[in-house]
Design an enzyme around this catalytic site. Structure first.
Site, PDB file in Angstrom:
ATOM      1  CB  THR A   1      -0.915   0.014   1.250  1.00 12.56           C
ATOM      2  OG1 THR A   1      -1.830  -1.065   1.130  1.00 12.56           O
ATOM      3  CG2 THR A   1      -1.688   1.296   1.383  1.00 12.56           C
TER       4      THR A   1
ATOM      5  CG  ASP B   1      -1.793  -6.747  -2.757  1.00 19.79           C
ATOM      6  OD1 ASP B   1      -1.621  -7.423  -1.725  1.00 19.79           O
ATOM      7  OD2 ASP B   1      -2.759  -5.995  -2.919  1.00 19.79           O
ATOM      8  CB  SER B   2       2.450  -8.364   0.873  1.00 17.44           C
ATOM      9  OG  SER B   2       1.433  -8.156   1.816  1.00 17.44           O
TER      10      SER B   2
ATOM     11  CB  THR C   1       0.031  -4.176   6.205  1.00 16.01           C
ATOM     12  OG1 THR C   1      -1.221  -4.177   5.530  1.00 16.01           O
ATOM     13  CG2 THR C   1       0.600  -2.776   6.248  1.00 16.01           C
ATOM     14  CG  ASP C   2      -2.850  -7.817   3.041  1.00 18.85           C
ATOM     15  OD1 ASP C   2      -3.372  -7.203   3.983  1.00 18.85           O
ATOM     16  OD2 ASP C   2      -3.273  -7.743   1.865  1.00 18.85           O
TER      17      ASP C   2
ATOM     18  CB  THR D   1       0.815 -11.221  14.681  1.00 24.00           C
ATOM     19  OG1 THR D   1      -0.114 -11.889  13.855  1.00 24.00           O
ATOM     20  CG2 THR D   1       0.101 -10.710  15.915  1.00 24.00           C
TER      21      THR D   1
ATOM     22  CD  GLN E   1      -8.077 -22.649  17.472  1.00 22.35           C
ATOM     23  OE1 GLN E   1      -9.052 -22.071  17.932  1.00 22.35           O
ATOM     24  NE2 GLN E   1      -8.136 -23.870  17.007  1.00 22.35           N
ATOM     25  CB  CYS E   2      -4.796 -18.009  22.724  1.00 20.33           C
ATOM     26  SG  CYS E   2      -6.089 -19.073  23.344  1.00 20.33           S
TER      27      CYS E   2
HETATM   28  N1  ASP Z   1      -2.781  -5.705   0.152  1.00 20.63           N
HETATM   29  C1  ASP Z   1      -1.777  -4.800   0.637  1.00 20.63           C
HETATM   30  C2  ASP Z   1      -0.467  -5.565   0.718  1.00 20.63           C
HETATM   31  O1  ASP Z   1      -0.289  -6.313   1.625  1.00 20.63           O
HETATM   32  C3  ASP Z   1      -2.170  -4.255   1.957  1.00 20.63           C
HETATM   33  C4  ASP Z   1      -1.200  -3.271   2.583  1.00 20.63           C
HETATM   34  O2  ASP Z   1      -0.089  -3.050   2.139  1.00 20.63           O
HETATM   35  O3  ASP Z   1      -1.583  -2.654   3.594  1.00 20.63           O
HETATM   36  O4  ASP Z   1       0.361  -5.437  -0.150  1.00 20.63           O
END
Ligand code: ASP
Length: 337
Positions: free
Chosen positions: A13, A58-59, A90-91, A161, A273-274
Site C-alpha cells: 500500500t 501486493d503482499s 501489510t498483509d 503479527t 489459536q490464542c
Molecule cells: N494488500 C496490501 C499488501 O499487503 C495491503 C497493505 O499493504 O496494507 O500489499
C-alpha cells in the site's frame, strides 16, 4: 559520518495508487519518496538509496520464494550499507519479517520492515511517518536484528503479527514487549534488543507447499487433517489448537492420522489459536494426547514465525529429526523456549 541506508521497495500500500481494479503497486517509489522527504529537515535523515524488486507485489500475492528474493537483495548489498529498510505490504509483512530473521542470523545491523495502511500519495496517510521513522531506526547501530516499525512501535520481526485491518496501529507482538516506542523521542529498550552474534546468511530453497496450516474447530474430522497432510510435497503441518494446546482426544482417528504422518517423517507443530500465551502440552489430557505421537509443542510462536521457521528449516534440507530439534529452541528470539 551519516549512516547509509538501503531502502528496498517490494510493493504494498505504501507505494500503491488506485486503478480500475483497486489499489496496485506502481514503480517509481524512489522519486515519490524523494519529493516527500526533501521538503523535510532531510539533514536529520541518514543517506539513503532506493531499489525496487523487479516485480512489485501486493503482499497478498507473496509466495515463500519471494522471501528468498528479498533476503537475497539484502545479502548482496550487506557490506555497502549500515542499515536496511524494507517497504512491504501489510498483509504478509509479519511473515516476511519472520522469514528474514531466520535468513539473516546473528546480524550486526538493523533491518527495519515497514509499510502503511494508506498510500504515500494520499493527503492523509500513515506512510510518511512510518517511512521517516523507519529510515532513522535503520541508522541506529544499537539495533542488530530484523524488526517491524509501524505506528510508533518497534517490534521484533519474528514476534509480530497484524492484528488490525484498518487501524494505523495494525501490528503488535502480543507475546513479547515492544523493542522501542516512538513519540517525541525514539525510546529504544536496549535491554530487549538482540546482541550481534555469529553472522550467518541462509538463503534456503523455499518450496511453495512445504508447510500447511490446520485450525482445530469443534467437530473437525480426521479426513480434514488428512487432506492437509496427503500431498507429497507437504512436509510440515502447523496445528492451531485450543488454549494451551488442546485437541479433541475423543477422536481417535484424528490422533491416528497425526501419528501416521509423524511416522512418515512429516513434522507436526502445535501452536495456540490464542493471540497470547504459550503451549503446554500436558496440562489437560486432551493436549497430552499429542505427546506420545511426537507432535512438537510450539511454545509461544506466532503463526507467522512458526510457518516461516518450519519453511526455513525444511528449505535448508534438514531431516525431520533435526527439524524437530531446531523447532524446540529459539534461533533468533522468536520464542520463549
Ligand atoms: N494488500 C496490501 C499488501 O499487503 C495491503 C497493505 O499493504 O496494507 O500489499
Amino acid at each position: 559520518m551519516k549512516p547509509r541506508v538501503l531502502v528496498l521497495y517490494t510493493g504494498g500500500t505504501i507505494g500503491m495508487q488506485p486503478s480500475d481494479r483497486g489499489y496496485v503497486p506502481i514503480r517509481g517509489f524512489g522519486r515519490l519518496m524523494k519529493a516527500h522527504l526533501q521538503t523535510r529537515a532531510s539533514h536529520q535523515l541518514p543517506e539513503y538509496e532506493l531499489i525496487e524488486l523487479d516485480a512489485l507485489i501486493d503482499s497478498a500475492n507473496l509466495v515463500p520464494s519471494d522471501w528468498g528474493r528479498i533476503g537475497g537483495r539484502i545479502v548482496e548489498q550487506w557490506d555497502a550499507y549500515d542499515g536496511f529498510v524494507i517497504l512491504h505490504g501489510t498483509d504478509t509483512m509479519a511473515y516476511t519479517a519472520s522469514a528474514l530473521s531466520f535468513m539473516l542470523r546473528g546480524i550486526d545491523k538493523p533491518v527495519i520492515v515497514t509499510g502503511s495502511q494508506i498510500p504515500l500519495t494520499e493527503t492523509r496517510n500513515d506512510a510518511l511517518d512510518n517511512l521517516v521513522t523507519a529510515l532513522m531506526l535503520a541508522g541506529r547501530a544499537e539495533i542488530s536484528e530484523v524488526c517491524i516499525y509501524f505506528d510508533g512501535r518497534l517490534l521484533r520481526g519474528n514476534r509480530s503479527t497484524k492484528l488490525k485491518s484498518a487501524g494505523f496501529d495494525a501490528f503488535d507482538s502480543p507475546n513479547h514487549p515492544w523493542l522501542g516506542q516512538v513519540g517525541i523521542h525514539i525510546d529504544l529498550k536496549r535491554h530487549l534488543l538482540l546482541k550481534p552474534g555469529r553472522r550467518e546468511f541462509l538463503l534456503p530453497a523455499f518450496a511453495a507447499d512445504a508447510v500447511s496450516v490446520a485450525q482445530i474447530y469443534p467437530g473437525i474430522s480426521a479426513r480434514v487433517i488428512e487432506s492437509h497432510l496427503e500431498p507429497d510435497n507437504v512436509r510440515g503441518l502447523i496445528l492451531q489448537t485450543y488454549g494451551v494446546g488442546n485437541v479433541p482426544d475423543n477422536n481417535p482417528s484424528l490422533l491416528r492420522v497425526l501419528g501416521r504422518a509423524v511416522e512418515q517423517g512429516k513434522v507436526i507443530l502445535n501452536i495456540s489459536q490464542c493471540i497470547q500465551g504459550k503451549i503446554d502440552q500436558g496440562v489437560y489430557a486432551t493436549g497430552a494426547s499429542l505427546n506420545p505421537i511426537g507432535v512438537i509443542p510450539g511454545a509461544d510462536l506466532t503463526l507467522e514465525a512458526a510457518f516461516t521457521k518450519l519453511h526455513t528449516l525444511l528449505g535448508e534440507g534438514l531431516n525431520a529429526s533435526r527439524v524437530r530439534q531446531a523447532m524446540s529452541v529459539s534461533i533468533c528470539g522468536e520464542c520463549t523456549c
